[in-house]
Design a protein around this motif. Structure first.
Motif, PDB file in Angstrom:
ATOM      1  N   TYR A  26      -1.279   1.085   1.601  1.00 61.67           N
ATOM      2  CA  TYR A  26      -0.184   0.717   2.508  1.00 61.67           C
ATOM      3  C   TYR A  26       0.448  -0.551   1.965  1.00 61.67           C
ATOM      4  CZ  TYR A  26      -2.151   4.083   5.764  1.00 61.67           C
ATOM      5  OH  TYR A  26      -2.608   5.250   6.346  1.00 61.67           O
ATOM      6  N   ALA A  47       5.358  -0.640   7.242  1.00 67.42           N
ATOM      7  CA  ALA A  47       4.947  -0.632   5.837  1.00 67.42           C
ATOM      8  C   ALA A  47       5.259   0.757   5.257  1.00 67.42           C
ATOM      9  CB  ALA A  47       3.459  -0.926   5.732  1.00 67.42           C
ATOM     10  N   HIS A  57       5.428   3.728   7.542  1.00 66.63           N
ATOM     11  CA  HIS A  57       4.291   3.698   8.450  1.00 66.63           C
ATOM     12  C   HIS A  57       4.155   2.309   9.053  1.00 66.63           C
ATOM     13  CE1 HIS A  57       0.223   5.116   9.733  1.00 66.63           C
ATOM     14  NE2 HIS A  57       0.009   3.823   9.745  1.00 66.63           N
ATOM     15  N   ARG A  63       3.516  -3.429   2.408  1.00 64.20           N
ATOM     16  CA  ARG A  63       4.548  -3.959   3.315  1.00 64.20           C
ATOM     17  C   ARG A  63       5.863  -4.106   2.556  1.00 64.20           C
ATOM     18  NH1 ARG A  63       0.060  -6.832   5.184  1.00 64.20           N
ATOM     19  NH2 ARG A  63       0.408  -8.362   3.566  1.00 64.20           N
TER      20      ARG A  63
END
Lengths: 109, 155
Positions: free
Chosen positions: B11, B102, B99, B13
């Motif tokens: 993940y 991110a 998501h 950002r």
């Protein structure tokens, strides 16, 4: 996102979960049924462990038809490695390089 | 048919657009791919290759799917080691999904062969690259900045 590392450490802080990760390291793409084989804990307990492992992103799943396949995802553990070990790698390599040079210089004398 | 496969996710950002740019821009790639980079026009059917910092080609193939900034699929064969090249083409799929502020980046690399030396070889490289990419996009600098040439030497 700040709590990501907490989740990874929590996921790793249990021997049954680490054993599940070891199984997936040996072979990726196992189903829940396959992961339960050879485990002395219940299917329900394995499911609970997998939820924690997935939340920490150290296990990722992929659907294949009706089956859910599990894979080890080493990236979050690697991020931890980079933060606490990788940063020192350069110094360590430099130290080895200096040592080699010093020893070889000694030999030349 | 038996298959070798791995699925990695991270993940980051950032936005899907910035991540897509990071995955397809040569100068950006060099910063987190240990000096290596890929060359392609990133359109379906375009040739694709990855090269070491000294210019030697390590992998080559073509773009199978390209849907910026969501999905990229690459037909991928090793070109630098005969035993890996002999395994033929693998498929590398990169998926980008927004998501929670991110972007979830998923890399799936598979080949119709088990066991596969190619999959073992690439599976070792991706975590380093993804950690470096995440660090670069989130902090502006890669976690480890160094280059690897075709002999595997670091500089």
């Amino acid at each position: 996102m700040v709590a990501d590392e907490d989740r990874v450490f929590k996921a790793l802080a249990d021997s049954s979960r680490r054993r599940l990760l070891d199984r997936l390291r040996e072979r990726g793409g196992l189903t829940l049924g396959e992961l339960c084989e050879g485990h002395d804990i219940s299917r329900q307990a394995v499911t609970k462990h997998l939820v924690l492992l997935e939340e920490a992103n150290v296990v990722v799943t992929k659907k294949r038809g009706r089956e859910k396949l599990h894979f080890l995802n080493p990236v979050p553990i690697h991020d931890i490695y980079m933060r606490w070990i990788g940063a020192f790698e350069r110094d360590r390599l430099q130290a080895l390089h200096n040592l080699k040079q010093a020893l070889e210089e000694d030999q030349d004398e | 048919m038996s298959k070798s496969e791995f699925v990695y996710t991270t993940y980051i950002r950032t936005t899907p657009e910035k991540l897509w740019h990071a995955l397809t821009n040569i100068e950006f790639m060099k910063q987190y791919w240990f000096g290596m980079h890929c060359v392609s026009e990133w359109k379906p059917g375009s040739p694709w290759h990855m090269q070491f910092s000294d210019g030697r080609i390590c992998d080559a193939g073509e773009i199978v799917e390209s849907d910026p900034p969501k999905r990229l699929a690459i037909k991928w064969r090793n070109e630098s080691k005969p035993e890996l090249k002999a395994e033929g083409y693998s498929l590398c799929v990169l998926e980008l999904e927004p998501h929670d502020g991110a972007v979830k980046l998923t890399v799936t690399h598979s080949v119709d062969q088990s066991p596969s030396k190619l999959i073992v070889a690439v599976s070792g490289g991706w975590p380093r690259i993804l950690s470096n990419l995440k660090s670069l996009l989130e902090t502006g600098s890669p976690a480890i900045a160094r280059t690897i040439d075709s002999r595997g030497k670091t500089a």
